[in-house]
Design a protein around this motif. Structure first.
Motif: not given
Length: 692
Positions: A581-596, A622-623
């Motif tokens: 996004i706008r020339g930068e890479y941002v990590p995506i966190i799967d929120l459902a997976e993060r919540m178990g 956060l996805a």
């Protein structure tokens, strides 16, 4: 009346602390010194009405030294300023002791009293010192001892323009005992054309018999003491009473026998100045404050919370009714929402208070810690006007106390060590507060030695907190400071060594829904950052769907929402996805997976990304599956029932009566392993921040 007295003492001590801090910072003008004098004088005068002899006696000596300072009989230096600050601490303790009906701690009071009296002994002696000694003897005399006091007062122009009358003052003095009254008319003009009633041309002299102290007299002038030049002196056979003061002269120009008020303006008001003076004084007297029991405010806040929940219920029911969007009910509901928000903001404003009183308490903690360790420390405060919920302020006192003491005891080096390292012998400790995105951030920063991470790791291994062969990052080593039982102190002292300080800090901050972060550079200093919600009751949240579960993400953390395209997504490693996004890479966190929850079968392009920003991670996404709504939610704590839950900061009740968990974006971002690789790809050199 006693309760009101102690409540007013809190305001007076706050004004005293503020004035002493200003004097320490070099602002020693007459207005600042007079403000400090007024605070001590007001405490003494009111305490006498309740026979709080220890408090009155100490305040009397304290204000006498201040009177010497404002009359320039004592020159301010570092020693006097230090003693004055210690005296302010003792005065506050005496008030607390009197409030609780506890015995006075003479071991604390006597050394400071001796220091104050040493300044009086160093003051230039003259004939008027005998008057002060006589007044002191009368002050300490038994209740059955009576004397004659001479009161001379000359009203200023402001005395008359604010609606006061000398006749009422004289009548109040006559009620104290047998009196003899005379008036000085020497300043009256010779013609009526030159006479202006508001100029304050008259002065009075009143002799009062049968008084045991000057306190009843000072109470008569309590509300006009800054509107006239006033002298109260004890009459004795071998003491000449000074001539009545001239209107417009300063009370500070007299000697020790003046136990009165700050000076009035020596320049007479003319024209617009008189009008402004009268307007300012009238406005200040008309302004009132309403003291309310905190429990009433709490009940009102709870009622507002129920109102917001009720608004959500009505909104949910209307949606379920499938009414047309043009229905008037929706317009009425919008009005209801606006009204509920206005009420909520108003109630929160009632509870909000600046952190200034808290910071003032920390000034004393810093002084005591510096004295106990023999170090030279200057505490600098910034942003003390920042407002936050009263409950947050109250519960921050203990954590900040631990951190201030820890910074002075462990962070700032002794003066000789600092000099050897090329630093100023006096260390600096900065305490700052600011608001950011619906949160308050408080920083405690020192310019000390910084964290010795090898030593921290060695101590943690020796205490069995980590395995000897454990591979720890700098972040994880810093995080060990908050482990229960951890301490770098070699021996137990009054300040440290018991291994409970920083653990208490973490527990207290977490209970408030906050976080603590550490940044440190060896040899340069350490900064602790505390991030807390502005209020513990209501917040704006985004209602989301996460694997069939309804949850809430705080609006304050969300920068924007994104519906990604396939071209915007990149893979890194086996399971990590990045958003370009706008020339930068941002990590995506799967929120459902993060919540178990089990992995969702939906493609990332079918989901919604919430671009968030936290203290430790500049940006991540956060996805989530869907976004339902944005609304105010009432925050309910889960700490008491379930303890600390990683990634969850609380819960709320939705309009359908169901409970929704509130996501903690900071904790979620902390668990992301792709962050370091992402920033490496962006070409950044980013160090982690230890947070909890």
């Amino acid at each position: 009346m006693r309760d009101v007295f102690f409540e007013e003492c809190e305001d007076l001590i706050a004004a005293l602390t503020e004035g002493l801090t200003a004097m320490r910072d070099g602002r020693t003008d007459s207005e600042t010194v007079n403000a400090v004098f007024r605070a001590v004088h007001s405490v003494k005068g009111a305490a006498g009405a309740f026979a709080l002899d220890d408090l009155v006696g100490f305040a009397h000596t304290f204000e006498t030294v201040l009177d010497h300072v404002r009359s320039q009989r004592l020159a301010l230096d570092d020693r006097i300023l230090h003693v004055l600050q210690r005296s302010g601490d003792v005065l506050a303790d005496l008030i607390d002791t009197a409030r609780e009906d506890l015995p006075t701690n003479q071991a604390q009071v006597d050394p400071v009293m001796a220091d104050l009296q040493s300044f009086l002994g160093d003051a230039p002696a003259d004939a008027e010192d005998f008057v002060f000694e006589a007044l002191t003897l009368a002050f300490d005399a038994p209740d059955d001892a009576t004397s004659t006091y001479v009161v001379t007062f000359a009203p200023s122009a402001a005395f008359y323009t604010s609606g006061n009358d000398p006749v009422l003052i004289i009548a109040a003095l006559q009620a104290l005992g047998p009196t003899r009254v005379s008036v000085d008319t020497s300043r009256l003009p010779t013609s009526l054309e030159e006479l202006h009633w508001q100029d304050g041309l008259l002065s009075w002299r009143v002799e009062i018999d049968g008084l045991g102290s000057d306190l009843p007299i000072l109470e008569v002038f309590e509300f006009v003491d800054d509107l006239c030049a006033l002298q109260v002196s004890l009459r004795s056979a071998d003491t000449d009473i000074p001539d009545p003061p001239q209107a417009g002269t300063t009370a500070a120009a007299t000697a020790d026998d003046v136990v009165d008020t700050p000076s009035v303006d020596p320049q007479p008001d003319t024209g617009d100045q008189k009008a402004r003076s009268a307007q300012d004084r009238g406005g200040s007297r008309a302004a009132t404050s309403l003291r309310v029991d905190p429990e009433r405010i709490d009940r009102l806040i709870n009622a507002v919370g129920e109102l917001i929940i009720n608004q959500s219920v009505i909104s949910q029911r209307l949606q379920q009714a499938n009414l047309p969007n043009a229905a008037e009910l929706f317009a009425d509901l919008d009005d209801y929402k606006l009204l509920a928000r206005e009420i909520q903001e108003g109630v929160m404003a009632i509870r909000a208070q600046p952190v200034k009183p808290l910071f003032q308490r920390m000034l004393r903690i810093a002084r005591e810690a510096a004295d106990a360790t023999g170090k030279l420390v200057e505490l600098i405060t910034e942003g003390d006007a920042t407002e936050v919920d009263k409950t947050v302020v109250e519960r921050l006192a203990d954590p900040l106390t631990h951190m201030i003491r820890n910074a002075i005891d462990h962070g700032i080096e002794p003066p000789d060590n600092r000099a050897a390292a090329g630093k100023n012998r006096q260390g600096k400790l900065r305490l700052a507060a600011r608001q950011r995105s619906g949160s308050i951030v408080i920083e405690i920063a020192d310019d000390g030695a910084g964290l010795n991470r090898p030593k921290i790791r060695e101590i943690a291994v020796s205490k069995g907190l980590v395995a000897e062969d454990a591979q720890l990052s700098e972040t994880e080593i810093d995080h060990l400071l908050f482990a229960p039982g951890f301490s770098t102190a070699k021996e137990v002292t009054n300040l440290s060594g018991r291994g409970v300080g920083m653990d208490v800090v973490k527990t207290a901050i977490t209970a408030l829904g906050g976080r603590v972060a550490i940044t440190s550079q060896f040899g340069q200093g350490t900064t602790f950052s505390i991030t807390l919600p502005l209020t513990l009751a209501v917040m704006d949240g985004m209602i989301i769907n996460l694997g069939g579960q309804t949850m809430v993400v705080p609006i304050s953390s969300i920068l924007e929402t994104v519906r990604p395209k396939a071209a915007d997504l990149s893979q890194i490693g086996l399971n990590n996805t990045l958003l370009r996004i706008r020339g930068e890479y941002v990590p995506i966190i799967d929120l459902a997976e993060r919540m178990g929850q089990s992995a969702t079968p939906r493609e990332m392009t079918d989901r919604v990304l919430l671009l968030i920003q936290t203290d430790s991670v500049p940006q991540c996404a956060l996805a989530v599956d869907d976004i339902f709504d944005q609304r105010q939610v009432v925050v309910k704590s889960m700490q008491g029932n379930y303890g600390e839950i990683s990634g969850i900061s609380g819960a709320t009740i939705l309009g359908d009566g169901k409970i929704a968990l509130i996501i903690d974006p900071e904790a979620v971002a902390q668990g992301n392993t792709a962050y370091a690789a992402t920033n490496s790809q962006n070409g950044r050199d980013v160090s982690y921040v230890a947070a909890c």
